[in-house]
Motif scaffolding. Structure first.
Motif, PDB file in Angstrom:
ATOM      1  N   LEU A   1      -8.538  71.311  59.144  1.00  0.00           N
ATOM      2  CA  LEU A   1      -8.210  71.413  57.723  1.00  0.00           C
ATOM      3  C   LEU A   1      -6.742  71.789  57.541  1.00  0.00           C
ATOM      4  O   LEU A   1      -6.056  71.267  56.650  1.00  0.00           O
ATOM      5  N   ARG A   2      -6.259  72.656  58.396  1.00  0.00           N
ATOM      6  CA  ARG A   2      -4.846  73.043  58.356  1.00  0.00           C
ATOM      7  C   ARG A   2      -3.950  71.828  58.620  1.00  0.00           C
ATOM      8  O   ARG A   2      -2.901  71.662  57.986  1.00  0.00           O
ATOM      9  N   ALA A   3      -4.361  70.963  59.541  1.00  0.00           N
ATOM     10  CA  ALA A   3      -3.574  69.771  59.834  1.00  0.00           C
ATOM     11  C   ALA A   3      -3.520  68.831  58.635  1.00  0.00           C
ATOM     12  O   ALA A   3      -2.480  68.235  58.342  1.00  0.00           O
ATOM     13  N   VAL A   4      -4.630  68.694  57.928  1.00  0.00           N
ATOM     14  CA  VAL A   4      -4.642  67.852  56.724  1.00  0.00           C
ATOM     15  C   VAL A   4      -3.693  68.417  55.675  1.00  0.00           C
ATOM     16  O   VAL A   4      -2.934  67.678  55.025  1.00  0.00           O
ATOM     17  N   GLN A   5      -3.717  69.731  55.507  1.00  0.00           N
ATOM     18  CA  GLN A   5      -2.795  70.371  54.565  1.00  0.00           C
ATOM     19  C   GLN A   5      -1.347  70.106  54.959  1.00  0.00           C
ATOM     20  O   GLN A   5      -0.497  69.794  54.119  1.00  0.00           O
ATOM     21  N   GLY A   6      -1.044  70.177  56.246  1.00  0.00           N
ATOM     22  CA  GLY A   6       0.304  69.911  56.702  1.00  0.00           C
ATOM     23  C   GLY A   6       0.729  68.466  56.498  1.00  0.00           C
ATOM     24  O   GLY A   6       1.870  68.180  56.130  1.00  0.00           O
ATOM     25  N   ALA A   7      -0.209  67.538  56.708  1.00  0.00           N
ATOM     26  CA  ALA A   7       0.103  66.118  56.560  1.00  0.00           C
ATOM     27  C   ALA A   7       0.496  65.772  55.131  1.00  0.00           C
ATOM     28  O   ALA A   7       1.325  64.881  54.907  1.00  0.00           O
ATOM     29  N   THR A   8      -0.085  66.440  54.158  1.00  0.00           N
ATOM     30  CA  THR A   8       0.277  66.179  52.758  1.00  0.00           C
ATOM     31  C   THR A   8       1.536  66.950  52.355  1.00  0.00           C
ATOM     32  O   THR A   8       2.413  66.404  51.683  1.00  0.00           O
TER      33      THR A   8
ATOM     34  N   ALA B   1      -4.638  82.535  68.521  1.00  0.00           N
ATOM     35  CA  ALA B   1      -5.133  81.894  67.300  1.00  0.00           C
ATOM     36  C   ALA B   1      -3.999  81.678  66.300  1.00  0.00           C
ATOM     37  O   ALA B   1      -3.928  80.635  65.644  1.00  0.00           O
ATOM     38  N   SER B   2      -3.112  82.661  66.187  1.00  0.00           N
ATOM     39  CA  SER B   2      -1.958  82.511  65.298  1.00  0.00           C
ATOM     40  C   SER B   2      -1.096  81.343  65.744  1.00  0.00           C
ATOM     41  O   SER B   2      -0.599  80.562  64.917  1.00  0.00           O
ATOM     42  N   MET B   3      -0.896  81.222  67.049  1.00  0.00           N
ATOM     43  CA  MET B   3      -0.092  80.132  67.597  1.00  0.00           C
ATOM     44  C   MET B   3      -0.679  78.783  67.204  1.00  0.00           C
ATOM     45  O   MET B   3       0.034  77.897  66.717  1.00  0.00           O
ATOM     46  N   TRP B   4      -1.975  78.597  67.371  1.00  0.00           N
ATOM     47  CA  TRP B   4      -2.582  77.302  67.077  1.00  0.00           C
ATOM     48  C   TRP B   4      -2.684  77.046  65.585  1.00  0.00           C
ATOM     49  O   TRP B   4      -2.601  75.890  65.134  1.00  0.00           O
ATOM     50  N   PHE B   5      -2.831  78.092  64.790  1.00  0.00           N
ATOM     51  CA  PHE B   5      -2.867  77.908  63.339  1.00  0.00           C
ATOM     52  C   PHE B   5      -1.525  77.390  62.832  1.00  0.00           C
ATOM     53  O   PHE B   5      -1.461  76.475  61.998  1.00  0.00           O
ATOM     54  N   LEU B   6      -0.428  77.967  63.313  1.00  0.00           N
ATOM     55  CA  LEU B   6       0.896  77.505  62.925  1.00  0.00           C
ATOM     56  C   LEU B   6       1.193  76.137  63.524  1.00  0.00           C
ATOM     57  O   LEU B   6       1.777  75.265  62.880  1.00  0.00           O
TER      58      LEU B   6
ATOM     59  N   ALA C   1       2.306  70.110  63.883  1.00  0.00           N
ATOM     60  CA  ALA C   1       1.932  68.863  64.547  1.00  0.00           C
ATOM     61  C   ALA C   1       1.697  67.777  63.498  1.00  0.00           C
ATOM     62  O   ALA C   1       2.094  66.617  63.684  1.00  0.00           O
ATOM     63  N   ALA C   2       1.076  68.147  62.386  1.00  0.00           N
ATOM     64  CA  ALA C   2       0.876  67.187  61.297  1.00  0.00           C
ATOM     65  C   ALA C   2       2.200  66.797  60.666  1.00  0.00           C
ATOM     66  O   ALA C   2       2.399  65.634  60.273  1.00  0.00           O
ATOM     67  N   PHE C   3       3.121  67.751  60.537  1.00  0.00           N
ATOM     68  CA  PHE C   3       4.455  67.431  60.030  1.00  0.00           C
ATOM     69  C   PHE C   3       5.095  66.337  60.883  1.00  0.00           C
ATOM     70  O   PHE C   3       5.661  65.373  60.367  1.00  0.00           O
ATOM     71  N   VAL C   4       5.027  66.520  62.198  1.00  0.00           N
ATOM     72  CA  VAL C   4       5.630  65.556  63.111  1.00  0.00           C
ATOM     73  C   VAL C   4       4.987  64.181  62.957  1.00  0.00           C
ATOM     74  O   VAL C   4       5.665  63.154  62.894  1.00  0.00           O
ATOM     75  N   ALA C   5       3.662  64.169  62.863  1.00  0.00           N
ATOM     76  CA  ALA C   5       2.942  62.902  62.824  1.00  0.00           C
ATOM     77  C   ALA C   5       3.146  62.147  61.519  1.00  0.00           C
ATOM     78  O   ALA C   5       3.165  60.910  61.511  1.00  0.00           O
TER      79      ALA C   5
END
Length: 410
Positions: free
Chosen positions: A108-115, A44-49, A54-58
């Motif tokens: 939701l974590r991915a959205v946070q990363g994208a911004t 779970a920690s792996m996928w949370f990070l 992944a959003a950073f990359v995208a």
């Protein structure tokens, strides 16, 4: 009255706040994912990070291309920071309030990363826009990154002692501050002076500018050098963020606070030495710091995994931090050296995307190998990959005539 020096400090403050917010979460990430609904620790920690990176990359390239198109960076930095703040607070508040599944938490974590990547990548691009020497400017970025991570690891460990969701709220507050600071910084984007005429241009012209900016990455293949080394640098950061955190807790019985201190042993020298090493690269060129660092970095990572005690592992973390500080500002300065003014946003976005891919790979590869074969195998794999990438890249690096490219000279 604004000056490059003052703006350098303010931009470094933005970078510092973004990295501090990010790293606050690392020391106790197994506790955090449990608090938002996960039923496993390592996976779970792996996928949370991984979701964030992944959003950073995208989205790094999206922010960079938008800034090059608009000839403006300040409002985008502020928007990214404030959007990231909302994302962190939502991660803390919504899983319990709405009974979100862990999959929904990851979205939701991915959205946070994208911004968040918009604030980070474009603040670094604004540093590239400043005068004063690319090594100095990227040294300022490096010390901000290093200080953010150095302070974030032990501080995050203490915040987890208060509660598993407290680091998320603290991260949100930090990004609000970053957004407000960003609004006080004037744009120095090369095309900003032509904003008025650009606003009258057709959509086709705007699309042409985006295509031109994106073509920078293929038209200037030398950018592949800092991109590759950026990947390698961030691979180990991702590896330590996940595998190092879980390893220190399980192998040595450390709690979140003590784990934060261990991570801080890497990040503190990494922070304090970046600015002087950045100045050094302005004097002697980029080749020496990058090549020398890469030759040693992978071996140092393996050394941490082989350390028999907490004390020796801590010494190993310090060594890794010093070597990383030698490499990082020279690598970022090389992006500045090799990118054209009109494509800096895209060029730095490409570098950050490669770095994010590296961080993501460090999480996924390290986590998978540790889960299947154990922690020592994971450290050996991480170090071997680092050495292999350096071995493949260094001959190409050294084959370039330093007299033909100012980036490699003093």
């Amino acid at each position: 009255m604004t000056t490059p020096r003052r703006d350098r400090i303010r931009l470094a403050t933005v970078v510092f706040a973004v990295l501090l917010a990010q790293v606050l979460l690392y020391p106790g990430v197994p506790d955090l994912v449990a608090a938002v609904g996960a039923t496993t620790a390592l996976d779970a920690s792996m996928w949370f990070l991984a979701a964030e990176f992944a959003a950073f990359v995208a989205f790094a390239g999206v922010w960079g291309a938008a800034s090059d198109r608009l000839g403006r960076r300040t409002p985008l930095v502020a928007a990214g920071a404030l959007g990231g703040a909302v994302g962190y607070v939502a991660l803390a508040a919504l899983p319990g309030a709405l009974s979100l599944s862990f999959g929904e938490v990851l979205a939701l974590r991915a959205v946070q990363g994208a911004t968040t990547i918009g604030a980070f990548s474009l603040a670094m691009t604004m540093l590239m826009d400043l005068s004063g020497g690319h090594g100095k400017n990227m040294g300022a970025a490096g010390i901000a990154i290093g200080l953010g991570t150095a302070v974030g690891a032990p501080l995050g460990g203490q915040l987890y002692g208060v509660g598993p969701l407290v680091p998320l709220y603290a991260a949100g507050g930090l990004l609000v501050v970053a957004g407000l600071v960003a609004l006080s910084i004037p744009d120095r984007a090369p095309s900003s002076a032509s904003d008025a005429s650009a606003s009258d241009s057709s959509d086709a012209d705007a699309e042409g500018r985006i295509r031109t900016a994106l073509a920078t990455l293929t038209d200037r293949p030398l950018l592949g050098l800092p991109y590759v080394f950026g990947f390698v640098d961030r691979f180990t950061a991702g590896f330590f963020a996940l595998v190092g955190t879980v390893y220190f807790r399980e192998a040595f019985g450390l709690d979140a606070a003590a784990t934060g201190v261990m991570l801080g042993l890497f990040f503190t020298p990494f922070a304090l030495l970046q600015y002087p090493f950045g100045l050094l690269s302005d004097r002697i060129g980029r080749t020496g710091p990058i090549v020398a660092g890469s030759a040693l970095y992978g071996f140092a990572v393996v050394g941490v995994g082989l350390a028999p005690t907490v004390a020796t592992a801590g010494i190993g973390m310090v060594v890794v931090g010093v070597i990383g500080a030698l490499m990082a500002p020279a690598t970022m300065a090389l992006v500045s050296d090799l990118s054209p003014e009109e494509g800096r946003g895209t060029a730095m976005a490409g570098f950050n995307a490669c770095g994010s891919i590296g961080f993501l790979a460090g999480i996924l590869v390290g986590g998978t190998v540790a889960d299947e074969f154990g922690f020592l195998a994971a450290f050996v794999a991480a170090g071997a990959l680092e050495i292999a990438v350096a071995a493949v890249s260094i001959p190409t690096f050294l084959s370039i005539d330093p007299e033909s490219a100012s980036a490699f000279g003093g």
